[in-house]
Design a protein around this motif. Structure first.
Motif, mmCIF file in Angstrom:
data_model
loop_
_atom_site.group_PDB
_atom_site.id
_atom_site.type_symbol
_atom_site.label_atom_id
_atom_site.label_comp_id
_atom_site.label_asym_id
_atom_site.label_seq_id
_atom_site.Cartn_x
_atom_site.Cartn_y
_atom_site.Cartn_z
ATOM 1 N N GLU A 1 7.055 18.610 -16.817
ATOM 2 C CA GLU A 1 6.003 17.768 -16.241
ATOM 3 C C GLU A 1 5.764 18.139 -14.780
ATOM 4 O OE1 GLU A 1 6.223 13.485 -18.525
ATOM 5 O OE2 GLU A 1 7.877 14.004 -17.177
ATOM 6 N N PHE A 2 6.839 18.388 -14.051
ATOM 7 C CA PHE A 2 6.714 18.777 -12.644
ATOM 8 C C PHE A 2 5.960 20.103 -12.530
ATOM 9 C CE2 PHE A 2 8.050 20.524 -8.567
ATOM 10 C CZ PHE A 2 7.943 19.421 -7.730
ATOM 11 N N LEU A 3 6.355 21.078 -13.343
ATOM 12 C CA LEU A 3 5.703 22.390 -13.303
ATOM 13 C C LEU A 3 4.224 22.279 -13.662
ATOM 14 C CD1 LEU A 3 8.479 24.590 -14.981
ATOM 15 C CD2 LEU A 3 7.954 24.389 -12.540
ATOM 16 N N ASN A 4 3.911 21.497 -14.706
ATOM 17 C CA ASN A 4 2.512 21.320 -15.121
ATOM 18 C C ASN A 4 1.681 20.709 -14.000
ATOM 19 O OD1 ASN A 4 3.213 22.224 -17.668
ATOM 20 N ND2 ASN A 4 3.214 20.188 -18.602
ATOM 21 N N THR A 5 2.218 19.671 -13.358
ATOM 22 C CA THR A 5 1.462 18.973 -12.314
ATOM 23 C C THR A 5 1.273 19.863 -11.096
ATOM 24 O OG1 THR A 5 2.324 16.870 -13.120
ATOM 25 C CG2 THR A 5 1.325 16.871 -10.934
ATOM 26 N N ILE A 6 2.303 20.588 -10.706
ATOM 27 C CA ILE A 6 2.184 21.510 -9.575
ATOM 28 C C ILE A 6 1.100 22.548 -9.868
ATOM 29 C CG2 ILE A 6 3.370 23.399 -8.361
ATOM 30 C CD1 ILE A 6 4.118 20.625 -7.314
ATOM 31 N N ILE B 1 13.745 13.810 -12.927
ATOM 32 C CA ILE B 1 13.590 13.181 -11.622
ATOM 33 C C ILE B 1 13.193 11.736 -11.853
ATOM 34 C CG2 ILE B 1 12.259 13.175 -9.477
ATOM 35 C CD1 ILE B 1 11.750 16.213 -10.020
ATOM 36 N N ASN B 2 14.024 10.801 -11.388
ATOM 37 C CA ASN B 2 13.652 9.393 -11.514
ATOM 38 C C ASN B 2 12.891 8.962 -10.267
ATOM 39 O OD1 ASN B 2 15.515 8.440 -9.489
ATOM 40 N ND2 ASN B 2 17.151 8.541 -11.017
ATOM 41 N N TYR B 3 12.383 7.748 -10.285
ATOM 42 C CA TYR B 3 11.547 7.261 -9.189
ATOM 43 C C TYR B 3 12.299 7.269 -7.860
ATOM 44 C CZ TYR B 3 8.424 4.328 -6.450
ATOM 45 O OH TYR B 3 7.596 3.855 -5.470
ATOM 46 N N PHE B 4 13.563 6.862 -7.872
ATOM 47 C CA PHE B 4 14.348 6.807 -6.638
ATOM 48 C C PHE B 4 14.545 8.207 -6.049
ATOM 49 C CE2 PHE B 4 15.629 3.041 -9.038
ATOM 50 C CZ PHE B 4 15.245 2.070 -8.138
ATOM 51 N N GLU B 5 14.795 9.193 -6.902
ATOM 52 C CA GLU B 5 14.952 10.566 -6.429
ATOM 53 C C GLU B 5 13.634 11.086 -5.860
ATOM 54 O OE1 GLU B 5 18.424 12.251 -9.403
ATOM 55 O OE2 GLU B 5 16.384 12.039 -10.179
ATOM 56 N N PHE B 6 12.523 10.731 -6.502
ATOM 57 C CA PHE B 6 11.204 11.150 -6.038
ATOM 58 C C PHE B 6 10.907 10.576 -4.656
ATOM 59 C CE2 PHE B 6 6.528 10.785 -5.984
ATOM 60 C CZ PHE B 6 6.156 12.071 -6.366
ATOM 61 N N VAL B 7 11.139 9.266 -4.499
ATOM 62 C CA VAL B 7 10.917 8.614 -3.203
ATOM 63 C C VAL B 7 11.835 9.227 -2.157
ATOM 64 C CG1 VAL B 7 11.158 6.433 -1.937
ATOM 65 C CG2 VAL B 7 10.094 6.456 -4.199
ATOM 66 N N ASN B 8 13.083 9.428 -2.502
ATOM 67 C CA ASN B 8 14.055 10.010 -1.584
ATOM 68 C C ASN B 8 13.590 11.390 -1.111
ATOM 69 O OD1 ASN B 8 16.738 9.908 -0.314
ATOM 70 N ND2 ASN B 8 17.167 11.634 -1.669
ATOM 71 N N ARG C 1 0.831 -1.208 0.000
ATOM 72 C CA ARG C 1 0.000 0.000 0.000
ATOM 73 C C ARG C 1 0.862 1.254 0.000
ATOM 74 N NH1 ARG C 1 -3.326 -3.064 3.460
ATOM 75 N NH2 ARG C 1 -2.418 -2.078 5.294
ATOM 76 N N LYS C 2 1.937 1.262 0.805
ATOM 77 C CA LYS C 2 2.822 2.424 0.844
ATOM 78 C C LYS C 2 3.459 2.648 -0.523
ATOM 79 C CE LYS C 2 6.966 4.371 2.898
ATOM 80 N NZ LYS C 2 8.091 4.171 3.769
ATOM 81 N N HIS C 3 3.992 1.582 -1.109
ATOM 82 C CA HIS C 3 4.635 1.701 -2.411
ATOM 83 C C HIS C 3 3.631 2.134 -3.475
ATOM 84 C CE1 HIS C 3 7.104 0.885 -5.899
ATOM 85 N NE2 HIS C 3 6.126 0.141 -6.368
ATOM 86 N N GLU C 4 2.442 1.586 -3.411
ATOM 87 C CA GLU C 4 1.415 1.905 -4.398
ATOM 88 C C GLU C 4 1.062 3.391 -4.346
ATOM 89 O OE1 GLU C 4 -2.731 -0.047 -5.943
ATOM 90 O OE2 GLU C 4 -2.335 -0.068 -3.805
ATOM 91 N N ARG C 5 0.936 3.954 -3.148
ATOM 92 C CA ARG C 5 0.606 5.380 -3.021
ATOM 93 C C ARG C 5 1.732 6.256 -3.568
ATOM 94 N NH1 ARG C 5 -1.321 3.694 2.213
ATOM 95 N NH2 ARG C 5 0.643 4.434 3.059
ATOM 96 N N PHE D 1 3.969 9.463 -8.159
ATOM 97 C CA PHE D 1 4.999 9.613 -9.185
ATOM 98 C C PHE D 1 4.358 9.596 -10.579
ATOM 99 C CE2 PHE D 1 8.063 7.888 -12.209
ATOM 100 C CZ PHE D 1 9.160 8.706 -11.999
ATOM 101 N N SER D 2 3.451 8.653 -10.794
ATOM 102 C CA SER D 2 2.779 8.520 -12.097
ATOM 103 C C SER D 2 1.974 9.754 -12.453
ATOM 104 C CB SER D 2 1.869 7.298 -12.107
ATOM 105 O OG SER D 2 2.632 6.129 -11.966
ATOM 106 N N ARG D 3 1.429 10.406 -11.446
ATOM 107 C CA ARG D 3 0.656 11.623 -11.696
ATOM 108 C C ARG D 3 1.552 12.720 -12.281
ATOM 109 N NH1 ARG D 3 -3.755 13.992 -7.509
ATOM 110 N NH2 ARG D 3 -4.782 15.331 -9.008
ATOM 111 N N PHE D 4 2.794 12.787 -11.838
ATOM 112 C CA PHE D 4 3.745 13.777 -12.361
ATOM 113 C C PHE D 4 4.322 13.337 -13.713
ATOM 114 C CE2 PHE D 4 3.665 15.117 -7.989
ATOM 115 C CZ PHE D 4 3.933 16.476 -8.016
ATOM 116 N N ASP D 5 4.513 12.039 -13.909
ATOM 117 C CA ASP D 5 5.140 11.493 -15.120
ATOM 118 C C ASP D 5 4.096 11.432 -16.243
ATOM 119 O OD1 ASP D 5 6.752 10.218 -16.973
ATOM 120 O OD2 ASP D 5 6.694 8.281 -15.960
ATOM 121 N N GLU D 6 3.821 12.585 -16.841
ATOM 122 C CA GLU D 6 2.740 12.702 -17.814
ATOM 123 C C GLU D 6 2.912 11.817 -19.044
ATOM 124 O OE1 GLU D 6 2.889 16.906 -18.549
ATOM 125 O OE2 GLU D 6 1.600 17.363 -16.822
#
Length: 150
Positions: free
Chosen positions: A56-61, A88-95, A32-36, A41-46
């Motif tokens: 993509e980050f600017l658009n989502t914000i 921004i890759n997934y690891f950087e986003f999680v970090n 559940r934690k990973h899924e959230r 992340f997917s919401r930003f990764d258009e």
């Protein structure tokens, strides 16, 4: 018969019945934690390429209407992009999510160490992919000792 024998040998060990509920609960919580985090992340990764570009980050914000101005959002992207590759890759986003709000010297050093490890793992993955492609294509392995460009 040989296939079923091979499958039975390859099965994971069974855990004691008393541990089953705890392991299932742990698995569910981690999933559940990973899924959230992945959903965020997917919401930003258009374009769904596995990275978040600055745009993509600017658009989502902007679409989320969270009250962050463009200049601040650009600085956030620069901070999150620890390896300075422009995305921004997934690891950087999680970090960034896990370390936001507690940025002491030790935390920054830990982040740097984690990124180095992630970079090494990614380089190894790229080398493995290249080797697999070369094996499938029957091509030579002239440059397989060289790592990916820096």
């Amino acid at each position: 018969a040989a296939v079923s024998r091979a499958l039975s040998v390859a099965r994971m060990p069974s855990f004691s019945a008393s541990l089953q509920p705890a392991l299932v609960d742990l698995k569910d919580k981690l999933y559940r934690k990973h899924e959230r985090i992945y959903d965020a992340f997917s919401r930003f990764d258009e374009n769904h390429d596995g990275t978040i570009s600055k745009q993509e980050f600017l658009n989502t914000i902007e679409n989320l209407n969270v009250g962050i101005d463009k200049g601040t959002a650009e600085r956030i992207v620069k901070e999150i992009d620890l390896n300075s590759d422009g995305v921004i890759n997934y690891f950087e986003f999680v970090n960034a999510l896990e370390h936001s709000g507690n940025e002491g010297l030790q935390s920054k050093q830990r982040r740097s160490s984690e990124i180095k490890k992630e970079r090494l793992l990614e380089e190894q993955r790229q080398k493995n992919l290249l080797a697999q492609k070369q094996q499938k294509g029957g091509g030579s392995r002239k440059n397989s000792a060289a790592g990916p460009p820096s």
